[in-house]
Motif scaffolding. Structure first.
Motif, PDB file in Angstrom:
ATOM      1  N   PHE A  88      11.011  -9.285  -3.001  1.00 27.60           N
ATOM      2  CA  PHE A  88       9.637  -8.919  -2.657  1.00 27.60           C
ATOM      3  C   PHE A  88       8.826  -8.707  -3.929  1.00 27.60           C
ATOM      4  O   PHE A  88       9.289  -8.069  -4.870  1.00 27.60           O
ATOM      5  N   VAL A  89       7.625  -9.250  -3.966  1.00 23.72           N
ATOM      6  CA  VAL A  89       6.727  -9.077  -5.117  1.00 23.72           C
ATOM      7  C   VAL A  89       5.789  -7.924  -4.803  1.00 23.72           C
ATOM      8  O   VAL A  89       4.970  -8.008  -3.893  1.00 23.72           O
ATOM      9  N   TRP A  90       5.930  -6.853  -5.556  1.00 21.90           N
ATOM     10  CA  TRP A  90       5.127  -5.656  -5.315  1.00 21.90           C
ATOM     11  C   TRP A  90       3.733  -5.781  -5.889  1.00 21.90           C
ATOM     12  O   TRP A  90       2.777  -5.279  -5.330  1.00 21.90           O
ATOM     13  N   ASP A  91       3.608  -6.429  -7.035  1.00 23.69           N
ATOM     14  CA  ASP A  91       2.319  -6.535  -7.731  1.00 23.69           C
ATOM     15  C   ASP A  91       1.831  -7.976  -7.673  1.00 23.69           C
ATOM     16  O   ASP A  91       2.024  -8.744  -8.608  1.00 23.69           O
ATOM     17  N   VAL A  92       1.209  -8.349  -6.568  1.00 21.30           N
ATOM     18  CA  VAL A  92       0.758  -9.734  -6.382  1.00 21.30           C
ATOM     19  C   VAL A  92      -0.257 -10.160  -7.438  1.00 21.30           C
ATOM     20  O   VAL A  92      -0.114 -11.224  -8.027  1.00 21.30           O
ATOM     21  N   THR A 138       0.841  -1.204   0.000  1.00 25.20           N
ATOM     22  CA  THR A 138       0.000   0.000   0.000  1.00 25.20           C
ATOM     23  C   THR A 138       0.872   1.248   0.000  1.00 25.20           C
ATOM     24  O   THR A 138       0.620   2.191  -0.766  1.00 25.20           O
ATOM     25  N   GLN A 139       1.893   1.270   0.837  1.00 23.70           N
ATOM     26  CA  GLN A 139       2.792   2.424   0.878  1.00 23.70           C
ATOM     27  C   GLN A 139       3.540   2.592  -0.441  1.00 23.70           C
ATOM     28  O   GLN A 139       3.770   3.707  -0.899  1.00 23.70           O
ATOM     29  N   TRP A 140       3.923   1.489  -1.057  1.00 21.83           N
ATOM     30  CA  TRP A 140       4.629   1.540  -2.337  1.00 21.83           C
ATOM     31  C   TRP A 140       3.730   2.130  -3.425  1.00 21.83           C
ATOM     32  O   TRP A 140       4.153   3.017  -4.162  1.00 21.83           O
ATOM     33  N   ARG A 141       2.485   1.635  -3.500  1.00 26.77           N
ATOM     34  CA  ARG A 141       1.552   2.165  -4.517  1.00 26.77           C
ATOM     35  C   ARG A 141       1.293   3.650  -4.316  1.00 26.77           C
ATOM     36  O   ARG A 141       1.113   4.389  -5.279  1.00 26.77           O
ATOM     37  N   ALA A 142       1.262   4.087  -3.067  1.00 23.78           N
ATOM     38  CA  ALA A 142       0.996   5.493  -2.756  1.00 23.78           C
ATOM     39  C   ALA A 142       2.260   6.354  -2.859  1.00 23.78           C
ATOM     40  O   ALA A 142       2.185   7.574  -2.700  1.00 23.78           O
ATOM     41  N   GLY A 143       3.411   5.724  -3.120  1.00 21.20           N
ATOM     42  CA  GLY A 143       4.661   6.464  -3.213  1.00 21.20           C
ATOM     43  C   GLY A 143       5.177   6.955  -1.872  1.00 21.20           C
ATOM     44  O   GLY A 143       5.928   7.922  -1.807  1.00 21.20           O
ATOM     45  N   ARG A 144       4.759   6.286  -0.792  1.00 21.84           N
ATOM     46  CA  ARG A 144       5.132   6.737   0.552  1.00 21.84           C
ATOM     47  C   ARG A 144       6.132   5.821   1.250  1.00 21.84           C
ATOM     48  O   ARG A 144       6.479   6.066   2.387  1.00 21.84           O
TER      49      ARG A 144
END
Length: 146
Positions: free
Chosen positions: A74-78, A54-60
């Motif tokens: 780590f897989v960001w886009d499951v 969630t933080q990655w998608r939001a750029g935070r």
């Protein structure tokens, strides 16, 4: 006084992140794959993974943390990763049976049959990307079945 509390909160947040990262790395080492969001991860790790994504998608997400996670596999886009896995299963199914029309209640490929049916629905409602439609077309998927 407040400055001291802020530092303490920061240390707690870092400790929680470190604990999540350690749990993630142990899971990856034991299972050989990056955990998705499934129940097999347990609620604590599942929540931590979801927070990172969630933080990655939001750029935070902190760039240093993102780099550590990426280096650890780590897989960001499951959903994208899961889609690719099912696509590979469908390719293998076609190689074996000569077609892509997996029955919805196929005994041997139960989840694959449901996935194929879902791809048809997603295309019909306009939620399947052009790239995925093209790839499934190229594989020979029949979109409309009786």
């Amino acid at each position: 006084r407040l400055a001291g509390r802020g530092r303490h909160v920061g240390q707690l947040i870092q400790a929680q992140w470190d604990k999540g990262m350690t749990t993630f790395l142990l899971y990856r080492m034991v299972h050989g794959v990056c955990p998705g969001n499934g129940k097999s991860t347990g609620p604590g790790l599942r929540r931590w993974l979801s927070t990172q994504r969630t933080q990655w998608r939001a750029g935070r997400i902190d760039p240093g943390r993102a780099e550590l996670l990426t280096r650890a596999g780590f897989v960001w886009d499951v959903p994208g990763t899961e889609w690719e896995g099912k696509y590979r299963q469908l390719t293998a199914y076609k190689d074996r049976y000569g077609h892509c029309n997996v029955p919805f209640q196929c005994r041997h490929e139960r989840s694959l049959g449901a996935w194929v049916a879902n791809q048809r629905v997603q295309r019909r409602v306009g939620r399947l990307s052009d790239d995925r439609v093209r790839r499934l077309d190229d594989l020979g998927l029949v979109w409309y079945v009786a």
